[in-house]
Design a protein around this motif. Structure first.
Motif, short mmCIF file in Angstrom:
data_model
loop_
_atom_site.label_atom_id
_atom_site.label_comp_id
_atom_site.label_asym_id
_atom_site.label_seq_id
_atom_site.Cartn_x
_atom_site.Cartn_y
_atom_site.Cartn_z
N MET A 1 0.96 -1.55 0.26
CA MET A 1 0.03 0.34 0.16
C MET A 1 1.26 1.39 -0.10
O MET A 1 1.63 1.48 0.36
N LYS A 2 0.40 2.55 -1.13
CA LYS A 2 1.66 3.56 -0.59
C LYS A 2 0.40 4.29 -1.15
O LYS A 2 -0.89 4.38 -1.21
N ALA A 3 0.37 5.88 -0.92
CA ALA A 3 -0.26 6.82 -0.83
C ALA A 3 0.71 7.84 -1.57
O ALA A 3 1.39 8.03 -1.58
N TYR A 4 -0.22 8.70 -2.34
CA TYR A 4 0.41 9.57 -3.09
C TYR A 4 1.19 10.69 -2.88
O TYR A 4 2.10 10.85 -2.94
N LYS A 5 0.49 10.75 -1.76
CA LYS A 5 1.52 12.56 -0.99
C LYS A 5 1.57 12.38 -0.02
O LYS A 5 1.90 12.78 0.89
N ASP A 6 1.62 10.65 1.14
CA ASP A 6 1.15 11.27 2.30
C ASP A 6 2.61 10.19 2.04
O ASP A 6 2.83 9.27 2.10
N TYR A 7 2.63 9.13 3.57
CA TYR A 7 2.84 8.35 4.20
C TYR A 7 2.32 7.58 4.78
O TYR A 7 0.99 7.84 5.56
N VAL A 8 2.56 6.38 4.56
CA VAL A 8 1.46 5.28 5.51
C VAL A 8 3.15 4.78 6.59
O VAL A 8 4.31 4.40 6.68
N ILE A 9 2.48 4.40 7.87
CA ILE A 9 2.97 4.67 9.05
C ILE A 9 2.26 3.75 10.13
O ILE A 9 1.29 3.19 9.49
N THR A 10 2.97 3.01 10.83
CA THR A 10 2.73 1.83 11.73
C THR A 10 3.04 2.54 13.24
O THR A 10 4.02 2.66 13.26
N PRO A 11 2.06 2.50 14.73
CA PRO A 11 2.26 2.91 15.61
C PRO A 11 3.82 1.93 16.06
O PRO A 11 3.60 0.76 15.44
N ILE A 12 4.94 2.61 16.53
CA ILE A 12 5.69 1.72 17.23
C ILE A 12 4.93 1.29 18.88
O ILE A 12 5.06 1.93 20.01
N GLY A 13 4.68 -0.27 19.53
CA GLY A 13 3.87 -0.11 20.70
C GLY A 13 2.49 0.05 20.39
O GLY A 13 1.57 0.25 19.36
N SER A 14 1.73 -0.07 21.71
CA SER A 14 0.61 0.83 21.03
C SER A 14 -0.22 2.11 21.16
O SER A 14 0.61 2.33 20.76
N ALA A 84 -6.25 10.17 10.13
CA ALA A 84 -5.25 9.77 10.06
C ALA A 84 -5.82 8.62 9.91
O ALA A 84 -4.63 8.00 9.59
N TYR A 85 -6.49 7.57 11.17
CA TYR A 85 -6.67 6.89 10.65
C TYR A 85 -7.34 5.35 9.56
O TYR A 85 -8.04 6.12 8.93
N PHE A 86 -6.03 4.62 9.45
CA PHE A 86 -6.59 4.22 8.06
C PHE A 86 -7.56 2.08 8.42
O PHE A 86 -7.92 1.78 8.37
N ASP A 87 -6.21 1.45 9.52
CA ASP A 87 -6.76 0.64 10.39
C ASP A 87 -6.10 0.84 11.36
O ASP A 87 -5.14 1.33 11.92
N GLU A 88 -5.70 -0.12 11.99
CA GLU A 88 -5.31 -0.35 14.12
C GLU A 88 -3.96 -0.62 12.92
O GLU A 88 -2.77 -0.23 14.83
N ASN A 89 -3.06 -0.89 12.38
CA ASN A 89 -2.36 -0.78 12.17
C ASN A 89 -1.87 -0.19 11.18
O ASN A 89 -0.30 0.16 11.40
N ARG A 90 -2.12 1.05 10.47
CA ARG A 90 -1.54 1.67 9.86
C ARG A 90 -2.34 2.84 10.08
O ARG A 90 -3.66 3.44 9.97
N TYR A 91 -1.84 3.86 9.85
CA TYR A 91 -2.01 5.27 9.78
C TYR A 91 -1.73 5.64 8.29
O TYR A 91 -0.23 6.42 8.09
N ILE A 92 -2.33 7.27 7.90
CA ILE A 92 -1.90 7.79 6.60
C ILE A 92 -2.09 9.21 7.09
O ILE A 92 -2.49 9.73 7.75
#
Length: 203
Positions: A1-14, A84-92
C-alpha cells in the motif's frame, strides 16, 4: 500500500503510552483518551509518498503529531479515530505531521526546523531553572552542524514547542526564529527536568 503524497506508518507499541513499569507491575498513569501527553508519538514508516522524493525511508522511526494516534469523542459521546486512521496498524500522515525521523540510528529534524536543548540557569537572580530563549542545538535539518560541534543559539519568544525525546526535554523551533548564535565555551550545563527522564510518552 502506498499513498500519493503522504506516508503510511504504523505505531511502535500501542496507541497510548499511559503505563509505567514499577517493579514487575504496570502502573496506569492515565485513562483519558483525549489527554495528548499520554498519546504515543513513535511510529515506523511502511511506505513513502509516490509524488515526491523524501529523505525519510521505509523502516525509519519517526516522531509524529500527538493527534495521529489519539482517539476523541464527538458531541454525542461516541469514540472516534483521527483522520489519519486507516486501520489499527496503518495510519496515513502528511509531511507536516512528522517532526523527527531516525535514519541509520541518527535523529534528524524535518526541513526548516531544529530541536534545541535548554540550559540550566546560572544567575542567582533567576527564579527559573533554565535560561530563557537560549539552548544548544540537539537535532537539526542540516542548517546547523551539531554532529561535530555544539552550537549555542538564541531564539525568539513563543517560537518554541516542547517535546520529550529519548528522555530529554527539547524545544522544536523553526530555523528562521533562531536569530543569534553565541560562542560555545564548553562550561554550559544542559537542563533536563527529572520528570522528562521518566516521562511515559518519551519512548
Amino acid at each position: 500500500m502506498k499513498a500519493y503524497k503522504d506516508y503510511v506508518i504504523t505505531p511502535i507499541g500501542s496507541r497510548y503510552s499511559n503505563t509505567k513499569k514499577v517493579g514487575k507491575k504496570d502502573l496506569i498513569l492515565n485513562t483519558e483518551v483525549y489527554n495528548h501527553q499520554f498519546v504515543n508519538r513513535r511510529a515506523r514508516v511502511i511506505a513513502t509518498p509516490i509524488l515526491f522524493s523524501s529523505p525519510i525511508n521505509v523502516g525509519d522511526e519517526i516522531i509524529v503529531h500527538h493527534n495521529v494516534f489519539r482517539r476523541w469523542h464527538d458531541v454525542k459521546g461516541r469514540e472516534k479515530n483521527s483522520s489519519a486512521y486507516f486501520d489499527e496498524n496503518r495510519y496515513i500522515v502528511s509531511n507536516d505531521q512528522i517532526f523527527l525521523y531516525k535514519h541509520k540510528n541518527e535523529w534528524k529534524a524535518m526541513p526548516g526546523y531544529s530541536f534545541v536543548k535548554p540550559l540550566k540557569a546560572t544567575s542567582k537572580f533567576n527564579t527559573e531553572e533554565e535560561k530563557p530563549l537560549v539552548g544548544v542545538i540537539k537535532y537539526s535539518d542540516g542548517t546547523f552542524n551539531n554532529f561535530y560541534t555544539k552550537e549555542l543559539v538564541g531564539f525568539t519568544p513563543n517560537s518554541e514547542y516542547e517535546f520529550v525525546v529519548d528522555g530529554e526535554r527539547l524545544y522544536r523551533v523553526m530555523n528562521k526564529f533562531i536569530t543569534i548564535k553565541y560562542e560555545y565555551k564548553g562550561d554550559e550545563e544542559e537542563y533536563n527536568p527529572s520528570w522528562a527522564q521518566s516521562c511515559c510518552w518519551t519512548n
